[in-house]
Design an enzyme around this catalytic site. Structure first.
Site, PDB file in Angstrom:
ATOM      1  CD1 TRP A  87       1.478   6.364 -10.189  1.00 55.91           C
ATOM      2  CD2 TRP A  87       1.727   7.102  -8.071  1.00 55.91           C
ATOM      3  NE1 TRP A  87       1.636   7.722 -10.231  1.00 55.91           N
ATOM      4  CE2 TRP A  87       1.782   8.203  -8.941  1.00 55.91           C
ATOM      5  CE3 TRP A  87       1.854   7.323  -6.704  1.00 55.91           C
ATOM      6  CZ2 TRP A  87       1.975   9.504  -8.489  1.00 55.91           C
ATOM      7  CZ3 TRP A  87       2.031   8.618  -6.245  1.00 55.91           C
ATOM      8  CH2 TRP A  87       2.095   9.695  -7.129  1.00 55.91           C
ATOM      9  CG  MET A 118      -3.066   4.994 -12.992  1.00 55.39           C
ATOM     10  SD  MET A 118      -1.620   4.637 -11.992  1.00 55.39           S
ATOM     11  CE  MET A 118      -1.884   2.937 -11.499  1.00 55.39           C
ATOM     12  CE  LYS A 162      -3.392  -1.001  -0.602  1.00 58.88           C
ATOM     13  NZ  LYS A 162      -3.728  -1.624  -1.940  1.00 58.88           N
ATOM     14  CG  HIS A 175       4.494  -6.379  -1.173  1.00 60.53           C
ATOM     15  ND1 HIS A 175       4.642  -5.110  -1.646  1.00 60.53           N
ATOM     16  CD2 HIS A 175       3.215  -6.740  -1.490  1.00 60.53           C
ATOM     17  CE1 HIS A 175       3.515  -4.718  -2.230  1.00 60.53           C
ATOM     18  NE2 HIS A 175       2.644  -5.694  -2.149  1.00 60.53           N
TER      19      HIS A 175
HETATM   20  P1  A3P Z   1      -5.119   4.757  -0.911  1.00 62.83           P
HETATM   21  O1  A3P Z   1      -5.719   3.484  -0.426  1.00 62.83           O
HETATM   22  O2  A3P Z   1      -4.633   5.640   0.201  1.00 62.83           O
HETATM   23  O3  A3P Z   1      -5.992   5.491  -1.862  1.00 62.83           O
HETATM   24  P2  A3P Z   1      -0.269  -0.260  -3.676  1.00 62.83           P
HETATM   25  O4  A3P Z   1      -0.295  -0.164  -5.161  1.00 62.83           O
HETATM   26  O5  A3P Z   1       1.092  -0.366  -3.101  1.00 62.83           O
HETATM   27  O6  A3P Z   1      -1.217  -1.301  -3.192  1.00 62.83           O
HETATM   28  O7  A3P Z   1      -0.779   1.155  -3.110  1.00 62.83           O
HETATM   29  C1  A3P Z   1      -2.119   1.513  -3.230  1.00 62.83           C
HETATM   30  C2  A3P Z   1      -2.272   2.973  -2.858  1.00 62.83           C
HETATM   31  O8  A3P Z   1      -1.702   3.790  -3.896  1.00 62.83           O
HETATM   32  C3  A3P Z   1      -3.741   3.363  -2.759  1.00 62.83           C
HETATM   33  O9  A3P Z   1      -3.792   4.383  -1.744  1.00 62.83           O
HETATM   34  C4  A3P Z   1      -4.004   3.917  -4.148  1.00 62.83           C
HETATM   35  O10 A3P Z   1      -5.134   4.755  -4.231  1.00 62.83           O
HETATM   36  C5  A3P Z   1      -2.702   4.682  -4.391  1.00 62.83           C
HETATM   37  N1  A3P Z   1      -2.466   4.970  -5.825  1.00 62.83           N
HETATM   38  C6  A3P Z   1      -2.541   4.126  -6.862  1.00 62.83           C
HETATM   39  N2  A3P Z   1      -2.311   4.763  -8.021  1.00 62.83           N
HETATM   40  C7  A3P Z   1      -2.051   6.054  -7.701  1.00 62.83           C
HETATM   41  C8  A3P Z   1      -1.734   7.216  -8.473  1.00 62.83           C
HETATM   42  N3  A3P Z   1      -1.654   7.196  -9.797  1.00 62.83           N
HETATM   43  N4  A3P Z   1      -1.526   8.379  -7.800  1.00 62.83           N
HETATM   44  C9  A3P Z   1      -1.606   8.426  -6.449  1.00 62.83           C
HETATM   45  N5  A3P Z   1      -1.923   7.356  -5.674  1.00 62.83           N
HETATM   46  C10 A3P Z   1      -2.137   6.180  -6.293  1.00 62.83           C
END
Ligand code: A3P
Length: 287
Positions: free
Chosen positions: A48, A224, A43, A96
């Site tokens: 991203w 996204m 997370k 991870h």
């Molecule tokens: P939130 O749950 O706070 O919205 P991972 O990919 O490591 O699982 O992380 C997920 C987190 O990254 C989520 O956070 C998601 O919304 C956020 N995220 C994914 N794509 C993103 C982007 N393009 N810009 C900013 N945050 C992004």
């Protein structure tokens, strides 16, 4: 108190449904000189960053809505080494794993994304609620999850056991250390840093404004959020989508003052003397 369910692999918590063979075989993956690892605690901006790297490799052209990012950039400890070894090189690999378990090659590249533990905990809570088959925690509350998170009793282990050892290696030639928060402030700079880090093969992307802009726009939160099935399997209608809020500071909507104090205390203890103490000043400690 409700707790998420996990599989245990040598004492390490993993999402249910991640086969034990995948985990064991992942530990034996032989990293290649051309490998690009995207390394995160869950997370913290993994998807991203996966998409940014993917766009860099594809001149900014978007991934089609019928494809999944994990087809091209699989999760090592989910699929096992066999699925990684059949990828063409250079391979881009999501993991991870903490530092001591991540397959290492001195010429391989490691992009590490760190996110403040407060927002990470909130995002991880929604993740754990939403993937019912992995955690059986749909009814769990933030209070329930927080107790697991602060004890490090969640999948992939304790947040600080991941961050602190990786941070120690952040200045090595083959490690690029970025924070989610800085990526949010200056996405263009983060993308340029990643391009520079990936090396000569991609440098022309920086000079080509059109390609650079496509990478920035296609990896934006707004873009996204569309076609979410590219990033993850479908979540139940009553759960937030995988790309959820994508904000810095959402934790303030969840933490009680007591929880805030407890996590600050753990943060101070675990980061003392590491250089990490001030990394998120202004974000996690309210003045
Ligand atoms: P939130 O749950 O706070 O919205 P991972 O990919 O490591 O699982 O992380 C997920 C987190 O990254 C989520 O956070 C998601 O919304 C956020 N995220 C994914 N794509 C993103 C982007 N393009 N810009 C900013 N945050 C992004």
């Amino acid at each position: 108190m409700k707790k998420p369910s996990y599989y245990y692999h040598n004492g390490f918590r993993m999402p249910m449904g991640f086969p034990i063979e995948g985990f064991t075989s992942a530990l034996n993956y032989q990293a290649q000189p051309s490998d690009i690892f995207i390394v995160t605690y869950p997370k913290c901006g993994t998807t991203w960053t996966q998409y940014i790297v993917w766009l860099i490799q594809h001149n900014g052209e978007p991934l089609s809505a019928s494809k999944k990012i994990e087809d091209d950039i699989p999760h090592l400890e989910e699929v096992g080494k066999e699925k990684i070894e059949i990828l063409p090189q250079p391979r881009v690999i999501k993991t991870h794993f903490p530092y001591n378990l991540t397959p290492y090659h001195p010429q391989a590249k490691y992009i590490y994304i760190a996110r403040n533990p407060f927002d990470c905990a909130v995002s991880f809570y929604h993740h754990t609620r939403g993937f019912i088959k992995h955690y059986n925690f749909a009814e769990g509350s933030f209070e329930d999850f927080f107790e697991c998170f602060i004890k490090g009793e969640v999948d992939f282990g304790d947040y600080f056991d991941h961050l602190v050892p990786w941070y120690k290696h952040k200045d090595e030639h083959n490690v690029l250390f970025l924070t989610y928060e800085n990526m949010k402030i200056e996405p263009k700079n983060a993308i340029i840093d990643i391009i520079n880090f990936l090396g000569k093969a991609y440098k022309d992307r920086i000079k080509n404004e059109e390609i650079l802009n496509k990478i920035i726009i296609n990896s934006s939160l707004e873009n996204m959020k569309k076609d979410q099935q590219r990033w993850s399997s479908k979540r139940p209608e009553n759960m937030p989508p995988f790309i959820r809020k994508g904000q810095v500071g959402d934790w303030e909507n969840y933490f009680s003052p007591e929880q805030q104090q407890r996590l600050i205390e753990k943060f101070m203890i675990r980061t003392a003397g590491t250089g990490l103490e001030t990394l998120w000043n202004g974000i996690i400690i309210r003045s």
